[in-house]
Design an enzyme around this catalytic site. Structure first.
Site, short mmCIF file in Angstrom:
data_model
loop_
_atom_site.label_atom_id
_atom_site.label_comp_id
_atom_site.label_asym_id
_atom_site.label_seq_id
_atom_site.Cartn_x
_atom_site.Cartn_y
_atom_site.Cartn_z
CE LYS A 78 -4.45 0.86 0.22
NZ LYS A 78 -5.58 0.01 -0.15
CG ASP A 90 -7.18 3.36 -0.88
OD1 ASP A 90 -7.57 2.18 -0.84
OD2 ASP A 90 -7.33 4.13 0.10
#
Ligand code: GLU
Length: 449
Positions: A129, A169
């Site tokens: 991430k 995201d």
């Protein structure tokens, strides 16, 4: 809080010590460790060779400076992150978040969750991430482009279609992925389509990727409802958020006969008892990039906007939190239970606090945790990688059919794992154990690395 197994207690203590001041990361690890007691009781060998300690420690954490110039010529400095959490199953895979709340602990919790989520998809992707504390709100297109280019200038050296494959995201959608892909291509002089996912259709993106997280969560909840002999038809549904995940959750729920009664943004929420007009939400959010308060103003009678407050005060049968972490608290869960909520499917990552999850489970509410329920986005990213690798492009129907099969399989795997480990109906336990076992098997086979 469930007590941890005595072998797992020191692992948790070490995660606290080594990652001080990262409460979201502690929360995500603790939830998984609470589920693992049952695994190591059955399979003590899974605790050998510090396997669980290794799973809790990212393989690599990168923090870098991102300088950029605004339209007036002022220079700003943000911080960029990429946490390459686990590559036992495939290249690191996971989104990039641009939001002022981003720090290393947030990215680490997301990378940790991503590892298990990606494992649950059954596809060959590891977990990672990234992001930045950059706030895109109110920034011009040109500013967004310059920021994305600066961010990618540093990040590019850590990426590659066989190394690490980011996507979007919160705060990162098609526009930002386009700017980042452009800069990566320019820096490397390679048209490496599989290095990023969530790309536009004109340059290697996949059909149904944009819709995938919301559609996937809806399929997951639909499977949970089917296991109790019911469906979305005629249900009142609240979806928090109004970004990509929320919009396509609403779309799929409506197509299955559900009525969306409320949605929100970080300023407040709207209620529309006639059912939310999704075209209007899309216009406000995707085209005008305005606040959701505009909805009540433009829609007129029958709907209203509440500034601040909690969307979870609105009575609903199904709640689909699709905004951000810890947005649904114990107090919210009590209110939802009081109002008769039947099922919860998490579209966001870790939107329910541990208290909220406990309240739902004790009340017998079906609860689909994000790492299972929202896996449709990353699963379709993996399908985008497949299309890029084979220089092919599938139809919407083909891609959505694969997504639906993946989501229904994830549901069934979680349910079967929960049964096997003596906790029928506990999708949290089922997701954590099924994800862990897949990662653990691969890590054992690869030796101590
Ligand atoms: N950010 C999404 C998630 O939380 C998608 C990640 C991806 O497609 O790589 O799963």
């Amino acid at each position: 809080m469930t007590k941890l197994d005595e072998k797992l207690e020191p692992i948790m203590a070490e995660v606290f010590r080594r990652n001080a001041a990262e409460p979201e990361f502690h929360q995500a690890v603790r939830e998984v460790l609470e589920s693992l007691g049952r695994v190591i009781a059955k399979r003590p060998d899974y605790a050998d060779d510090a396997l669980i300690e290794r799973i809790c420690e990212p393989e690599r954490q990168i923090i870098f400076r991102v300088p950029w110039q605004d339209d007036k010529g002022n220079v700003h400095i943000n911080r960029g992150f990429r946490v390459q959490f686990n590559s036992a199953l495939g290249p690191y895979k996971g989104g990039i978040r641009f939001h002022p709340s981003v720090n290393v602990g947030i990215i680490k919790f997301l990378g940790f969750e991503q590892t298990f989520k990606n494992a649950l998809t059954g596809l060959p992707i590891g977990g990672g991430k990234g992001g930045s504390d950059f706030d895109p709100k109110g920034r011009s297109d040109a500013e967004i482009m310059r920021f994305c280019q600066s961010f990618m200038t540093e990040l590019s050296r850590h990426l590659g279609e066989y190394t690490d494959v980011p996507a979007g995201d919160i705060g990162v959608g098609g526009r930002e992925i386009g700017y980042m892909f452009g800069q990566y291509k320019r820096l490397t002089n390679r048209y490496e389509a599989g290095v990023l996912t969530g790309k536009g259709l004109s340059y290697g993106g996949s059909r149904a990727r944009k819709e995938a997280t919301g559609y996937g969560n809806t399929y997951f909840v639909d499977s949970m409802l089917a296991s109790r002999g019911t469906s979305f038809d005629g249900k009142r549904v609240s979806v928090s958020g109004s970004g990509n995940v929320a919009i396509y959750t609403m779309e799929k729920v409506m197509s299955l006969g559900g009525r969306i009664v409320a949605c929100s943004d970080s300023n407040g929420y709207i209620v529309d008892e006639n059912g939310v007009d999704l075209d209007l939400v899309k216009e406000i959010k995707e085209v005008r990039r305005e606040r959701i308060s505009e909805y009540a103003r433009l829609r007129g009678t029958g709907s209203h906007y509440i500034a601040g407050g909690s969307i979870w005060d609105v009575a609903c049968d199904v709640a689909m939190p699709s905004a951000t972490q810890n947005e649904l608290t114990g107090k919210d869960a009590k209110m939802l239970v009081k109002n008769g909520v039947f099922a919860v499917g998490e579209g966001a990552n870790m939107p329910s606090t541990p208290d909220a999850i406990r309240i739902f489970q004790e009340a017998g509410v079906m609860f689909g945790p994000g790492k299972a329920a929202n896996a449709g986005g990353v699963a379709t990213s993996a399908l985008e990688m497949q299309q890029n690798a084979s220089r092919d492009s599938w139809t919407f129907e083909q891609t959505e059919a694969r997504l639906e099969t993946i989501m229904r399989n994830i549901h069934d795997t979680c349910a079967a794992t929960a049964d096997e480990y003596g906790a029928p109906g506990d999708y949290v336990l089922g997701a954590n154990i099924a994800g862990f076992v897949r990662v653990a098997e691969a890590m054992r086979a690869l030796g101590v690395i």
